[in-house]
Design a protein around this motif. Structure first.
Motif, PDB file in Angstrom:
ATOM      1  N   MET A  44      54.218  -8.521 -32.858  1.00  0.00           N
ATOM      2  CA  MET A  44      54.666  -7.783 -31.677  1.00  0.00           C
ATOM      3  C   MET A  44      53.507  -6.875 -31.301  1.00  0.00           C
ATOM      4  O   MET A  44      52.944  -6.197 -32.157  1.00  0.00           O
ATOM      5  CB  MET A  44      55.901  -6.948 -31.967  1.00  0.00           C
ATOM      6  N   VAL A  45      53.136  -6.885 -30.022  1.00  0.00           N
ATOM      7  CA  VAL A  45      52.030  -6.072 -29.526  1.00  0.00           C
ATOM      8  C   VAL A  45      52.577  -5.114 -28.480  1.00  0.00           C
ATOM      9  O   VAL A  45      53.294  -5.527 -27.567  1.00  0.00           O
ATOM     10  CB  VAL A  45      50.937  -6.948 -28.880  1.00  0.00           C
ATOM     11  N   SER A  54      48.756  -1.467 -30.065  1.00  0.00           N
ATOM     12  CA  SER A  54      49.166  -1.564 -31.470  1.00  0.00           C
ATOM     13  C   SER A  54      49.776  -2.931 -31.725  1.00  0.00           C
ATOM     14  O   SER A  54      50.493  -3.469 -30.891  1.00  0.00           O
ATOM     15  CB  SER A  54      50.182  -0.479 -31.815  1.00  0.00           C
ATOM     16  N   ARG A  55      49.481  -3.481 -32.900  1.00  0.00           N
ATOM     17  CA  ARG A  55      49.977  -4.805 -33.286  1.00  0.00           C
ATOM     18  C   ARG A  55      50.773  -4.664 -34.571  1.00  0.00           C
ATOM     19  O   ARG A  55      50.335  -4.004 -35.503  1.00  0.00           O
ATOM     20  CB  ARG A  55      48.804  -5.751 -33.510  1.00  0.00           C
ATOM     21  N   ARG A 127      60.608   3.472 -23.647  1.00  0.00           N
ATOM     22  CA  ARG A 127      59.416   3.435 -22.784  1.00  0.00           C
ATOM     23  C   ARG A 127      58.408   2.381 -23.207  1.00  0.00           C
ATOM     24  O   ARG A 127      57.392   2.196 -22.557  1.00  0.00           O
ATOM     25  CB  ARG A 127      58.712   4.797 -22.827  1.00  0.00           C
ATOM     26  N   PHE A 128      58.658   1.710 -24.322  1.00  0.00           N
ATOM     27  CA  PHE A 128      57.703   0.755 -24.885  1.00  0.00           C
ATOM     28  C   PHE A 128      57.952  -0.650 -24.350  1.00  0.00           C
ATOM     29  O   PHE A 128      59.083  -1.112 -24.299  1.00  0.00           O
ATOM     30  CB  PHE A 128      57.813   0.713 -26.414  1.00  0.00           C
ATOM     31  N   HIS A 129      56.873  -1.297 -23.965  1.00  0.00           N
ATOM     32  CA  HIS A 129      56.905  -2.714 -23.617  1.00  0.00           C
ATOM     33  C   HIS A 129      56.108  -3.425 -24.706  1.00  0.00           C
ATOM     34  O   HIS A 129      54.974  -3.045 -25.002  1.00  0.00           O
ATOM     35  CB  HIS A 129      56.260  -2.971 -22.254  1.00  0.00           C
ATOM     36  N   LEU A 130      56.721  -4.434 -25.301  1.00  0.00           N
ATOM     37  CA  LEU A 130      56.085  -5.180 -26.373  1.00  0.00           C
ATOM     38  C   LEU A 130      56.078  -6.656 -26.011  1.00  0.00           C
ATOM     39  O   LEU A 130      56.989  -7.133 -25.339  1.00  0.00           O
ATOM     40  CB  LEU A 130      56.837  -4.990 -27.695  1.00  0.00           C
ATOM     41  N   GLY A 142      46.295 -13.787 -26.843  1.00  0.00           N
ATOM     42  CA  GLY A 142      46.992 -13.930 -25.571  1.00  0.00           C
ATOM     43  C   GLY A 142      47.785 -12.716 -25.142  1.00  0.00           C
ATOM     44  O   GLY A 142      48.970 -12.808 -24.893  1.00  0.00           O
ATOM     45  N   VAL A 143      47.151 -11.554 -25.050  1.00  0.00           N
ATOM     46  CA  VAL A 143      47.841 -10.336 -24.636  1.00  0.00           C
ATOM     47  C   VAL A 143      47.202  -9.828 -23.342  1.00  0.00           C
ATOM     48  O   VAL A 143      46.028  -9.541 -23.293  1.00  0.00           O
ATOM     49  CB  VAL A 143      47.710  -9.231 -25.715  1.00  0.00           C
TER      50      VAL A 143
END
Length: 146
Positions: A44-45, A54-55, A127-130, A142-143
């Motif tokens: 998850m990134v 962060s990964r 608020r986090f998009h992963l 691929g991010v």
């Protein structure tokens, strides 16, 4: 390495000091970079929000996500419940399950109670998009920054 002369009882000691290459060190410390088989790697990134970039490797049968200090994926923000969501590996698939969080868990903009994740799925927790990545997309990085 250079020899430094005789130590006690005639032993020869060696200087093992080496120059530190920051890029090599970063690659060695990157929890994803040292994966022996990228095709089996799941991560998850964080693509947006505090700690973007962060990964987190998914390498256990259960991975807890939340604000609790013992969460495997710690998302420290008031918009995240202490025990917000759970990732479970079932039959080689990763299932994301909301843990009755106050603000909900979203995949591709839709609120979910439980969802089988696919490569590239966008998850929102507070608020986090992963982004969930598995297999070859992990190896190619691929991010996107979204």
């Amino acid at each position: 390495m250079t020899e430094q002369g005789a130590g006690e009882q005639g032993e020869v000691t060696k200087d093992t000091t080496a120059a530190l290459d920051p890029d090599a060190l970063a690659e060695r410390l990157d929890p994803v970079a040292d994966a022996p088989d990228r095709d089996g790697t799941r991560i998850m990134v964080v693509t947006r929000g505090p700690g973007a970039g962060s990964r987190f490797r998914i390498d256990a049968d259960e991975v807890r996500i939340g604000r609790h200090p013992e969460a495997h994926i710690l998302l420290d923000d008031v918009t995240v419940s202490r025990r917000h969501a759970l990732l479970t590996v079932v039959d080689d698939h990763v299932v994301l399950t909301d843990q009755a969080s106050l603000n909900g868990t979203y995949v591709a903009g839709e609120r979910v109670d439980s969802h089988v994740l696919g490569d590239g799925d966008e998850v929102q927790i507070g608020r986090f998009h992963l982004r969930y990545l598995e297999g070859p997309s992990v190896a190619t990085g691929g991010v996107d920054g979204d």
